[in-house]
Scaffold this motif. Structure first.
Motif, PDB file in Angstrom:
ATOM      1  N   GLU A  93       7.079  -3.221  -2.859  1.00 23.71           N
ATOM      2  CA  GLU A  93       6.457  -1.962  -3.269  1.00 23.71           C
ATOM      3  C   GLU A  93       5.348  -1.667  -2.268  1.00 23.71           C
ATOM      4  OE1 GLU A  93       7.674  -0.257  -5.678  1.00 23.71           O
ATOM      5  OE2 GLU A  93       8.937  -1.799  -6.607  1.00 23.71           O
ATOM      6  N   SER A  94       5.262  -0.409  -1.846  1.00 22.59           N
ATOM      7  CA  SER A  94       4.201  -0.015  -0.927  1.00 22.59           C
ATOM      8  C   SER A  94       2.844  -0.425  -1.503  1.00 22.59           C
ATOM      9  CB  SER A  94       4.287   1.501  -0.736  1.00 22.59           C
ATOM     10  OG  SER A  94       3.153   1.955  -0.087  1.00 22.59           O
ATOM     11  N   GLY A  95       2.015  -1.104  -0.700  1.00 20.07           N
ATOM     12  CA  GLY A  95       0.724  -1.594  -1.187  1.00 20.07           C
ATOM     13  C   GLY A  95       0.749  -3.084  -1.496  1.00 20.07           C
ATOM     14  N   GLU A  96       1.958  -3.618  -1.644  1.00 21.56           N
ATOM     15  CA  GLU A  96       2.106  -5.048  -1.934  1.00 21.56           C
ATOM     16  C   GLU A  96       1.824  -5.880  -0.680  1.00 21.56           C
ATOM     17  OE1 GLU A  96       5.365  -6.579  -5.218  1.00 21.56           O
ATOM     18  OE2 GLU A  96       6.057  -5.719  -3.359  1.00 21.56           O
ATOM     19  N   ALA A  97       1.431  -7.145  -0.889  1.00 22.72           N
ATOM     20  CA  ALA A  97       1.217  -8.060   0.238  1.00 22.72           C
ATOM     21  C   ALA A  97       2.171  -9.236   0.107  1.00 22.72           C
ATOM     22  CB  ALA A  97      -0.227  -8.543   0.247  1.00 22.72           C
ATOM     23  N   PHE A  98       2.536  -9.823   1.235  1.00 20.50           N
ATOM     24  CA  PHE A  98       3.379 -11.022   1.224  1.00 20.50           C
ATOM     25  C   PHE A  98       3.045 -11.790   2.494  1.00 20.50           C
ATOM     26  CE2 PHE A  98       5.658  -7.287   2.733  1.00 20.50           C
ATOM     27  CZ  PHE A  98       6.259  -7.684   3.916  1.00 20.50           C
ATOM     28  N   TRP A  99       3.770 -12.811   2.796  1.00 16.33           N
ATOM     29  CA  TRP A  99       3.469 -13.519   4.030  1.00 16.33           C
ATOM     30  C   TRP A  99       4.738 -13.949   4.752  1.00 16.33           C
ATOM     31  CZ3 TRP A  99       2.902 -15.594  -0.804  1.00 16.33           C
ATOM     32  CH2 TRP A  99       3.644 -16.741  -1.077  1.00 16.33           C
ATOM     33  N   VAL A 100       4.600 -14.125   6.039  1.00 15.33           N
ATOM     34  CA  VAL A 100       5.682 -14.623   6.897  1.00 15.33           C
ATOM     35  C   VAL A 100       5.087 -15.799   7.662  1.00 15.33           C
ATOM     36  CG1 VAL A 100       7.178 -14.095   8.859  1.00 15.33           C
ATOM     37  CG2 VAL A 100       6.735 -12.328   7.127  1.00 15.33           C
ATOM     38  N   ARG A 101       5.567 -16.991   7.387  1.00 10.58           N
ATOM     39  CA  ARG A 101       4.959 -18.206   7.936  1.00 10.58           C
ATOM     40  C   ARG A 101       3.437 -18.187   7.705  1.00 10.58           C
ATOM     41  NH1 ARG A 101       8.167 -21.280  12.056  1.00 10.58           N
ATOM     42  NH2 ARG A 101      10.288 -20.567  11.732  1.00 10.58           N
ATOM     43  N   ASP A 102       2.633 -18.299   8.785  1.00 10.70           N
ATOM     44  CA  ASP A 102       1.182 -18.322   8.600  1.00 10.70           C
ATOM     45  C   ASP A 102       0.548 -16.943   8.740  1.00 10.70           C
ATOM     46  OD1 ASP A 102       1.117 -20.960   8.069  1.00 10.70           O
ATOM     47  OD2 ASP A 102       0.587 -21.597  10.100  1.00 10.70           O
ATOM     48  N   VAL A 103       1.350 -15.917   8.686  1.00  9.86           N
ATOM     49  CA  VAL A 103       0.841 -14.557   8.856  1.00  9.86           C
ATOM     50  C   VAL A 103       0.848 -13.831   7.508  1.00  9.86           C
ATOM     51  CG1 VAL A 103       1.254 -12.323   9.980  1.00  9.86           C
ATOM     52  CG2 VAL A 103       1.622 -14.452  11.254  1.00  9.86           C
ATOM     53  N   ASP A 104      -0.311 -13.310   7.119  1.00  5.49           N
ATOM     54  CA  ASP A 104      -0.394 -12.501   5.901  1.00  5.49           C
ATOM     55  C   ASP A 104      -0.026 -11.067   6.241  1.00  5.49           C
ATOM     56  OD1 ASP A 104      -1.266 -14.473   4.092  1.00  5.49           O
ATOM     57  OD2 ASP A 104      -3.264 -14.389   4.974  1.00  5.49           O
ATOM     58  N   VAL A 105       0.813 -10.470   5.421  1.00  3.51           N
ATOM     59  CA  VAL A 105       1.276  -9.104   5.663  1.00  3.51           C
ATOM     60  C   VAL A 105       0.762  -8.209   4.531  1.00  3.51           C
ATOM     61  CG1 VAL A 105       3.296  -7.612   5.962  1.00  3.51           C
ATOM     62  CG2 VAL A 105       3.367  -9.999   6.763  1.00  3.51           C
ATOM     63  N   GLU A 106      -0.066  -7.202   4.898  1.00  2.00           N
ATOM     64  CA  GLU A 106      -0.473  -6.187   3.923  1.00  2.00           C
ATOM     65  C   GLU A 106       0.303  -4.922   4.241  1.00  2.00           C
ATOM     66  OE1 GLU A 106      -4.759  -5.410   3.866  1.00  2.00           O
ATOM     67  OE2 GLU A 106      -5.033  -7.470   4.541  1.00  2.00           O
ATOM     68  N   THR A 107       0.655  -4.179   3.231  1.00  6.10           N
ATOM     69  CA  THR A 107       1.387  -2.926   3.446  1.00  6.10           C
ATOM     70  C   THR A 107       0.572  -1.774   2.857  1.00  6.10           C
ATOM     71  OG1 THR A 107       2.589  -2.962   1.341  1.00  6.10           O
ATOM     72  CG2 THR A 107       3.525  -4.243   3.145  1.00  6.10           C
ATOM     73  N   PHE A 108       0.682  -0.607   3.465  1.00  5.58           N
ATOM     74  CA  PHE A 108      -0.019   0.562   2.913  1.00  5.58           C
ATOM     75  C   PHE A 108       0.800   1.817   3.175  1.00  5.58           C
ATOM     76  CE2 PHE A 108      -1.702  -0.350   7.160  1.00  5.58           C
ATOM     77  CZ  PHE A 108      -1.593   0.867   7.802  1.00  5.58           C
ATOM     78  N   GLU A 109       0.654   2.759   2.259  1.00  6.27           N
ATOM     79  CA  GLU A 109       1.390   4.018   2.320  1.00  6.27           C
ATOM     80  C   GLU A 109       0.858   4.898   3.453  1.00  6.27           C
ATOM     81  OE1 GLU A 109       1.778   7.790  -0.697  1.00  6.27           O
ATOM     82  OE2 GLU A 109       1.254   5.837  -1.556  1.00  6.27           O
ATOM     83  N   THR A 110       1.750   5.588   4.154  1.00  9.40           N
ATOM     84  CA  THR A 110       1.321   6.524   5.201  1.00  9.40           C
ATOM     85  C   THR A 110       1.822   7.931   4.867  1.00  9.40           C
ATOM     86  OG1 THR A 110       3.280   5.840   6.446  1.00  9.40           O
ATOM     87  CG2 THR A 110       1.187   4.877   7.128  1.00  9.40           C
ATOM     88  N   PRO A 111       1.035   8.978   5.209  1.00 12.41           N
ATOM     89  CA  PRO A 111       1.472  10.347   4.928  1.00 12.41           C
ATOM     90  C   PRO A 111       2.471  10.822   5.984  1.00 12.41           C
ATOM     91  CG  PRO A 111      -0.721  10.368   5.898  1.00 12.41           C
ATOM     92  CD  PRO A 111      -0.310   8.936   5.809  1.00 12.41           C
TER      93      PRO A 111
END
Ligand SMILES: [Zn+2]
Ligand SMILES: [Zn+2]
Length: 269
Positions: free
Chosen positions: A104-122
């Motif tokens: 879901e847009s806005g959710e965070a997760f990770w890939v190996r040692d990298v934290d991934v934040e997501t955000f909505e764009t217009p």
């Protein structure tokens, strides 16, 4: 893979794809060119498809997913997409139905040692997103395909040491250029693309808040000139702390951009 870098593989209206490497992870953002071009670019930095940890998609427009069907056939790395993007893609490409990792847009997760934040764009897509990738102290922001910089997007990108930011068009070139009127309105509108002056103004805000490397991306082939985009942002940064400004060229970069490099501002591809 001890080093940290961003390597733009393709950027602009004809195709977008970039490689982020940090924390033992190699992550592609978008797959907007052929798998052949992606593989060749990976080879240039000593990587292969099997070395990829993940792919992050921003949205379903063709200049961001052209290589996706072939990638799903040939590569094993997980591909992440927001729910709306995944649904839009599944309508066109059946392979996407069970091969995409949906968030879901806005959710965070990770890939190996990298934290991934997501955000909505217009942007005029189903559910387009930007990303923040963090590894240790290093924060990397990615925002292209946005009609303007909303306050929450600005808040997230502030404090990122390295930011890939859209510098799509020069407003005068767009106005006088070859696009049909409705397309001009779309590109310049709030769900279109970020102009050079809007990029430059936000770049100054970012540099005041700690950004030390900027990569200007998604430059229009018809409505922009790399030097123009570069000069506009450089002019806005005058008098501020040093920041390296790079242009993501249409084809792949000659050299990856290393993070945290304290280098003099220079135009480099
Ligand atoms: Zn788009
Ligand atoms: Zn695009």
């Amino acid at each position: 893979m001890a080093e940290r870098y961003y390597y733009s593989i393709a950027s602009g209206s004809t195709g977008n794809c970039g490689l982020y490497v940090a924390g033992g992870a190699a992550i592609l953002i978008d797959l907007g060119v052929s798998l052949r071009k992606i593989t060749a670019a990976l080879t240039a930095v000593g990587l292969g498809l099997d070395d990829l940890s993940a792919v992050l998609l921003t949205h379903e427009h063709i200049d961001h997913v052209k290589g996706l069907p072939m990638f799903l056939k040939k590569a094993g790395a997980p591909v992440f997409a927001s729910r709306g993007t995944a649904e839009a893609l599944a309508q066109k490409e059946p392979l996407c139905r069970d091969r995409l990792n949906v968030f879901e847009s806005g959710e965070a997760f990770w890939v190996r040692d990298v934290d991934v934040e997501t955000f909505e764009t217009p942007h005029d897509a189903a559910d387009s997103v930007g990303y923040i990738l963090s590894h240790g102290e290093s924060r990397f922001g990615f925002a292209t395909d946005l009609g303007f910089v909303p306050r929450d997007v600005a808040d997230r990108l502030r404090g990122c040491g390295t930011v890939v930011l859209e510098s799509n068009h020069d407003p005068h070139m767009l106005q006088a250029g070859p696009y049909p009127y409705p397309l001009k309105m779309r590109v310049a509108g709030p769900a279109g693309h970020l102009s050079n002056p809007d990029c430059a103004a936000f770049a100054a805000d970012l540099v005041k808040n700690g950004t030390r490397t900027l990569i200007l991306a998604h430059l229009s082939e018809k409505n922009n000139i790399p030097e123009l985009a570069f000069q506009q942002t450089r002019a806005a940064l005058r008098g501020l702390p040093a920041c390296a400004v790079h242009i993501a060229p249409r084809e792949r970069m000659e050299e990856p951009v290393l993070f945290g490099e304290e280098e003099a501002c220079s135009l480099s591809g």
